[in-house]
Motif scaffolding. Structure first.
Motif: not given
Lengths: 424, 424, 424
Positions: C18-19, C21-22
């Motif tokens: 998910i990092c 996509h952050a």
């Protein structure tokens, strides 16, 4: 299965520690003036890369070779030489994952230096200094003071769970040595009076520190030895991640609150208080009661603005307070731990934890950090290689060093659709 | 070995949840106007610190003492008192790691409040409110509604895998109570008409939300019970991280798409849709089919702009839409779960999941959140301690509260090397 | 217990990804001009959501159905159909966690495309393209080239530990196909001369890349098969996370240093060098010696500015250098691996790793990526659905697409308390 989970454990530790470097980039970029933003970012990237690479080629060997004083285990350190089988993709070895965690610690020492010397150091000089700190000096300190057979433990009963001595104190002391020779930024002291040079983007700096806090949880994983039957500190005593979680969170909370009070709500010191708190409790965070950790952390947080003022009094310009936070709180935490943990037994018949051992270790590591930093930066200064010319500093480093610009449009007022409809 | 991996499991959960607080800092700073940026950041830091510390000294005790109604287990809660052995660095205990995960949940409730009340609340009042919410109110809710022997489960068959009730609903309802007494920012409603006050840095707010999404994966780890033979919800039914991964990702995706459609592509609502989606599916995310989770999440995302409008109609100014997103979607998700999961058996002969139990639990928790928030903020208002003076609000909080400035140079147009060469 | 830890292992992998996509959000927002900031952010959010959802409904089925050539396992792929028991919250299944890791890989391919086409593509066209790339094209490539029974392995001896072929090469080649039809931004080429359009916020872009580096550690976890007795690559050979840690860190370090040198210190290329390094070593990062990984990564980093120039020569405008970094380094890394790993035995009697197999695989995957991207974007272009009107592009996409504005005040000079006191 132990090797499998060990691999996983330190892999997660490494991944979280990458957040430290994401955080340092935001932190240092924010702390610069807008004319030095990209130069700060580049230094940060190079620190990580150069330290990682050199830590493979020779840094790791020091840890394995130097734990006795002054040397003495060089013959048993062959497994850490870059051409050893263990230093390759060996299917039964977990060396790479230990090396990786240590390499990230090494890069952290380099990043502690990098923030303090912003806005006036030459890149070439900085890379020499950061390599020596990250791949030689701190790791000799780790061999002495953060190794199951390190002489500070075996001879003096030294205890330092969270690497306050070898990482924070050594990096802080080395940085102090460099700062003395580097001198302050132009305009930082006028007629002997200190002038604050504020960060160009304090919110970015604060976000950076929050990411460093995330990374701390990786760093502290790197401070325990995983076994299938339980966790141990580097010094061989049993512990749990529960104990470390208690101390870390109470350390963060206490440090922030302490710094908030003593800085009268200054944001940079307040958020740095989180670092201060964790570093202050680091030596004994496997053993402290959470309430005790909280109290020590509050004290550490309270102290940092005073440490900062004291350093400033000597005409030293530490852009991010690295000496105060890392060096100062590590010193404070180590000394406190000697008294609080006095008499706690070490393993294998080594001396109990005691104030003299902790204070002695503090002196040894402070000198181990300070002397190379001071001597090497003095040599670079004499060779006129340490500092950029004043004209470049005044114009900003980005203009002469970096073929790009951070904010080509600035951050302008942007217009909303409905505004244009109203106008039209 | 179970304790060892349990320690690791929740340690990772805690580390990831620190991302929530890094995210909240960016989110709230971005959502403020530039004159209130540092005051917002300071509130955020203090929330984390004050809640963490008080949650150690008394918060955790409530969870262990209050799971029966209204109390009744106080004698068995002695292990959660701060001077208990279990609350120290006990080598056989995993208490610290459970405490840590709960403490981060507690800090999250405080951060939900903190965004909504930005730009006009007094720091002292805010700290009182956030402490009561984070270390008393929500954790009583958790004892009732998120505990293996909580009375809502044992009596009414309540099910709420992802803490929608005790974290999001209670925090949202408490916030609503505070907002009623706090009143809107000056200029937010003019002649009864709502005027949008836009975030000064929407990209930073969006990055903050993405970091909160990362942290969600830590939060949801904190919602399962790890055992070496399988995962269980807090309510005792078996589940897998696979099931939770399905629901979480479909929840994020569905919520974003739903909010994108209903907000007509408004970025703040769209990205908040990710939160909305996960919160909407939270009560049953261990049990829902992924396609069902997607549909519920789309609905949750669709709803939030309408929730936001409804709240605005009452003249309430919620800076970040916390009541709509956290309160509204938790309410929606809880009610939906009662019908969708109707008849799913609970463990130990407790009543099956049923609509009445879910709706009843919703009412109980909404009141448990709303009443203290309303009453306490009313008392603070009467004592003239709740809100800063209008002159301070107009000038910006940073100017009177914070001895620093976020952007001393603004973000100016920076010049490129080659530009100067061309000019010269 | 294997299923329990497997669940945990890939859950952490997903959380770390998910990092990515952050990071991509910060990266693309920073890379846009200030007039297109929110449109960039929205594209990023929609990519994640649309790919995640479609990857559940049909993407995952392709992986299970298509590993033989051209198809042939459709009957055995029923477990991956959305209504299969395995695709629900089955208490004994780990399908969800595998699906989740693959879904994040899929979203990554979409994000690689999304950066390159910024500032002039129509949202509707982009969503069609990203869905086809993320939920059809790359996953067919993964079935062929990143599956224990994929035909490239069983027939040609293909090896690609880190998904350089199916993720980076396919995404890069698809992107190239789209860029040819999309055309450059207005003002990017004037009289045949390339004009650099700089990012409006390079520090934000750099922070984004650092977060992507964090996420890489999740991505690479997703490239190993966890078992309680050891780690295996997707291709069945044993490996360790230690080996991968060595290659990853040396890849990051080498790539950054290589790109620093060849770009003469240009920050965007330098930090992209981290990606370049890891992608270049990805095919063999389970097998390379760390020093070898370092050398290959340096070469990959050195090459990217030249790849970028070459693409520019053809009048192609790739906003973030995605084709150069992802496509170029994947191609380079795959070809190199064929020679360096020549003769390394594969499992189950499949052909040894060999240059012809690697080069053949490269050709197959490059075409598999390029052709659909080119044909589909050509069709969209013919239908006048691909690109926004010139007037909209000149005014900025935010003004017509997004009902919000990123910086309504700009980032103004903010005033310090003590300044006002001095003035008063």
């Amino acid at each position: 299965m132990e090797a499998v989970i060990t691999d996983l454990f330190y892999w997660v530790s490494i991944a979280l520690m990458i957040c430290i470097h994401a955080g340092f980039l935001a932190y240092e970029v924010g702390a610069s003036r807008s004319k030095n933003v990209l130069a700060a970012a580049m230094k940060n990237l190079l620190t990580f890369s150069v330290v990682c690479a050199t830590f493979f080629f020779f840094g790791w060997w020091f840890y394995n070779a130097f734990y006795q004083f002054p040397v003495g285990a060089i013959d048993t350190a062959t497994a850490a030489l870059p051409w050893s089988d263990d230093m390759g993709p060996n299917n039964s070895s977990v060396t790479g994952i230990f090396w990786g965690a240590f390499a990230l610690f090494a890069a952290t020492t380099g990043s502690i230096l990098s923030g303090a010397v912003l806005e006036r150091i030459r890149t070439s000089a900085f890379l020499i200094l950061t390599t020596v700190l990250g791949s030689v000096v701190w790791i000799i300190g780790a061999a002495w003071a953060w190794h199951g057979s390190g002489w500070l433990l075996t001879e003096w009963g030294w205890h330092d769970f969270g690497a306050a001595g070898c990482v924070h104190l050594i990096a802080g002391a080395f940085t102090l040595g460099v700062l003395i020779n580097l001198g302050p930024r132009i305009g930082r002291f006028v007629d002997g009076k200190a002038i604050t040079i504020p960060p160009h983007n304090l919110p970015l700096t604060m976000l950076g520190l929050m990411l460093i806090f995330v990374g701390f949880f990786g760093f502290l994983m790197g401070c325990v030895v995983y076994t299938n039957t339980g966790y141990f500190s580097i010094f061989g005593n049993q512990t749990t991640l529960s104990a470390v979680a208690f101390s870390t969170l109470m350390g963060l909370a206490g440090g922030i609150l302490g710094a908030y009070v003593s800085s009268k709500g200054e944001p940079f010191w307040t958020i740095s208080g989180g670092l201060a708190g964790v570093i202050s409790v680091a030596p004994g965070m496997d053993l402290y009661h959470p309430a005790l950790a909280f109290i020590i952390a509050v004290a550490g947080g309270l102290l940092i603005p005073y440490f900062g003022k004291a350093i400033e009094k000597f005409g030293i310009d530490d852009v991010v307070g690295a000496v105060a936070v890392h060096g100062g709180c590590a010193a404070f935490g180590i000394v406190v731990s000697g008294f609080v943990l006095w008499g706690y037994p070490n393993v294998a018949g080594y001396p109990d934890i005691n104030p003299l051992g902790q204070i002695g270790g503090f002196v040894v590591l402070a000198l181990l950090g300070f002397l190379p930093g001071y001597v090497l930066s003095l040599a670079l200064k004499k060779a006129k290689m340490l500092r950029i010319p004043a004209a470049v500093e005044l114009a900003g480093l980005d203009l002469s060093e970096v073929p790009a610009t951070p904010y080509p449009e600035g951050i302008p007022v942007t217009i909303l659709k409905s505004d244009t409809e109203v106008t039209a």
